[in-house]
Motif scaffolding. Structure first.
Motif, PDB file in Angstrom:
ATOM      1  N   LYS A  79      22.182  49.685  25.974  1.00 45.38           N
ATOM      2  CA  LYS A  79      21.882  48.294  26.341  1.00 45.38           C
ATOM      3  C   LYS A  79      22.722  47.328  25.519  1.00 45.38           C
ATOM      4  O   LYS A  79      23.238  46.335  26.035  1.00 45.38           O
ATOM      5  N   TYR A  80      22.835  47.618  24.231  1.00 49.04           N
ATOM      6  CA  TYR A  80      23.648  46.754  23.369  1.00 49.04           C
ATOM      7  C   TYR A  80      25.124  46.852  23.741  1.00 49.04           C
ATOM      8  O   TYR A  80      25.808  45.830  23.905  1.00 49.04           O
ATOM      9  N   GLU A  90      21.313  42.370  14.394  1.00 46.51           N
ATOM     10  CA  GLU A  90      21.014  42.682  15.789  1.00 46.51           C
ATOM     11  C   GLU A  90      19.524  43.020  15.913  1.00 46.51           C
ATOM     12  O   GLU A  90      19.086  44.121  15.589  1.00 46.51           O
ATOM     13  N   LYS A  91      18.760  42.064  16.402  1.00 51.35           N
ATOM     14  CA  LYS A  91      17.299  42.185  16.377  1.00 51.35           C
ATOM     15  C   LYS A  91      16.734  42.981  17.543  1.00 51.35           C
ATOM     16  O   LYS A  91      15.527  43.235  17.596  1.00 51.35           O
ATOM     17  N   SER A  92      17.575  43.393  18.475  1.00 50.43           N
ATOM     18  CA  SER A  92      17.072  44.181  19.604  1.00 50.43           C
ATOM     19  C   SER A  92      16.802  45.632  19.216  1.00 50.43           C
ATOM     20  O   SER A  92      16.129  46.353  19.957  1.00 50.43           O
ATOM     21  N   GLN A 124      18.709  52.716  24.018  1.00 49.71           N
ATOM     22  CA  GLN A 124      18.728  51.438  23.300  1.00 49.71           C
ATOM     23  C   GLN A 124      20.160  51.017  22.974  1.00 49.71           C
ATOM     24  O   GLN A 124      20.534  49.853  23.145  1.00 49.71           O
TER      25      GLN A 124
END
Length: 369
Positions: A28-29, A13-15, A25
């Motif tokens: 959002k995921y 998960e690159k975010s 954060q």
């Protein structure tokens, strides 16, 4: 299991990268999750941040895992997001796990601590020392989920400091595991035996990636710790500790290996693969020791006459949150001969090349004057 088949570079998960993972954060995921995931807000933290649980799978084996009960321990949270991407990938092994297991995942139990990057919650309470008194809303939420879900296994996910090495070797404990004790005698109950077998199975396969960098965490019993409590209640529980990998202070490499360990845990539970392992396999994993400094400076008297002839300097980083990023601030922790200690970076002041590199470090003026 072949780790190459997991295709980690596409699953990651690159975010969310780095050491600081905030509630914002994570939200959002979580808001992007759709079937097969079911998201539920279990309740609120002290400062009224939502605490979510995510349920996935339809199998008989119920597995409860929670991460970031210490707000400054974010590596396992990142690995859990990678795990959810894997479970959503429709790969053969992920589908098999979901058919045989039902998972309930709490990716961030302590969102207030995560926000300000502290171990404790907003009331300055260590949630992993609140299992008995249950004074905090976050502790009560976890206990309620445990009692309602009635898991067959619990995975308690943490970070450990850079000071830990494996046995007495100069290898960092990149991943450590513990089958918690359920009493002061550290009795090997049926529940604890299952935990030990599961750790043995994880260690067996994970060693192919990080050979010699897997440790066994101290099993001193503490009735106030959540893992010890759930083990005492008869639920096999495994503590995961994400540690240091060479030159990986952001713990992106460690994150990958914890993801692998989580997949191994689920795979073994779903297939009962760990039944072939024994308590001996568990105890053969070297116990952690605390013999590392972030920086070890040998023969410090060569650059500063205030130090004694054989003095070395042991420096540890203090992790400081500033503008949404963790900064690593060096601080001298110990001065002395420091025989038997190791450094993630080491400099010998009698070596001209080391001395040249040392003079380029931001802390040079502090130690030379």
């Amino acid at each position: 299991m072949s780790f190459q088949d997991l295709d980690y570079s596409n699953i990651k998960e690159k975010s969310i990268l780095g050491r600081y993972v905030s509630h914002r954060q994570l939200a959002k995921y979580v808001n992007t999750l759709r079937k097969p995931f079911s998201v539920e807000t279990m309740g609120l933290s002290v400062e009224n941040r939502s605490i979510e649980s995510i349920t996935v799978g339809s199998g008989k084996q119920r597995i409860l895992m929670w991460s970031q009960m210490h707000g400054n321990e974010s590596t396992t949270t990142k690995a859990v997001l990678d795990l959810m991407n894997f479970l959503n990938s429709e790969k053969g092994e992920s589908l098999d796990i979901l058919q045989k297991c039902t998972l309930k995942i709490i990716p961030m139990l302590n969102p207030d601590g995560a926000e300000v990057y502290t171990r404790v919650n907003a009331n300055k309470i260590d949630l992993n020392r609140d299992a008995k008194k249950l004074t905090q809303p976050e502790s009560k939420l976890l206990r309620t989920v445990y009692e309602d879900f009635r898991p067959h296994y619990c995975l308690n996910l943490h970070d450990q400091r850079t000071i830990f090495n494996v046995g007495h070797t100069p290898k960092p404990a990149t991943a450590s595991f513990l089958a918690p004790a359920s009493d002061e005698q550290r009795t090997i109950t049926e529940s604890r035996k299952k935990s030990m077998k599961l750790v043995g199975a994880i260690d067996h396969d994970l060693n192919s990636c990080i050979s010699g960098q897997i440790g066994r965490y101290d099993d001193t019993y503490n009735a106030n710790c959540v893992g010890d409590t759930f083990q005492a209640l008869g639920t096999p529980t495994v503590l995961f500790e994400a540690g240091h990998f060479v030159d990986d202070y952001e713990r992106e490499q460690t994150r990958k290996y914890i993801f692998y360990a989580l997949v191994l845990a689920l795979k073994n539970i779903s297939e009962d693969g760990h039944k072939h392992f024994t308590e001996t396999d568990y105890f053969n994993i070297p116990e952690n020791n605390k013999q590392f400094f972030d920086i070890l400076i040998l023969n410090a008297s060569a650059i500063n006459s205030s130090f004694n002839g054989k003095d070395s300097l042991g420096i540890l980083y203090t992790e400081v949150l500033k503008n949404g990023k963790i900064h690593f601030v060096p601080k001298i922790e110990m001065v002395g001969e420091l025989e038997g200690y190791f450094g993630h970076q080491s400099y010998n002041c009698l070596n001209s090349n080391d001395l040249k590199l040392l003079k380029q470090q931001p802390f040079w003026e502090d130690i030379a004057n």
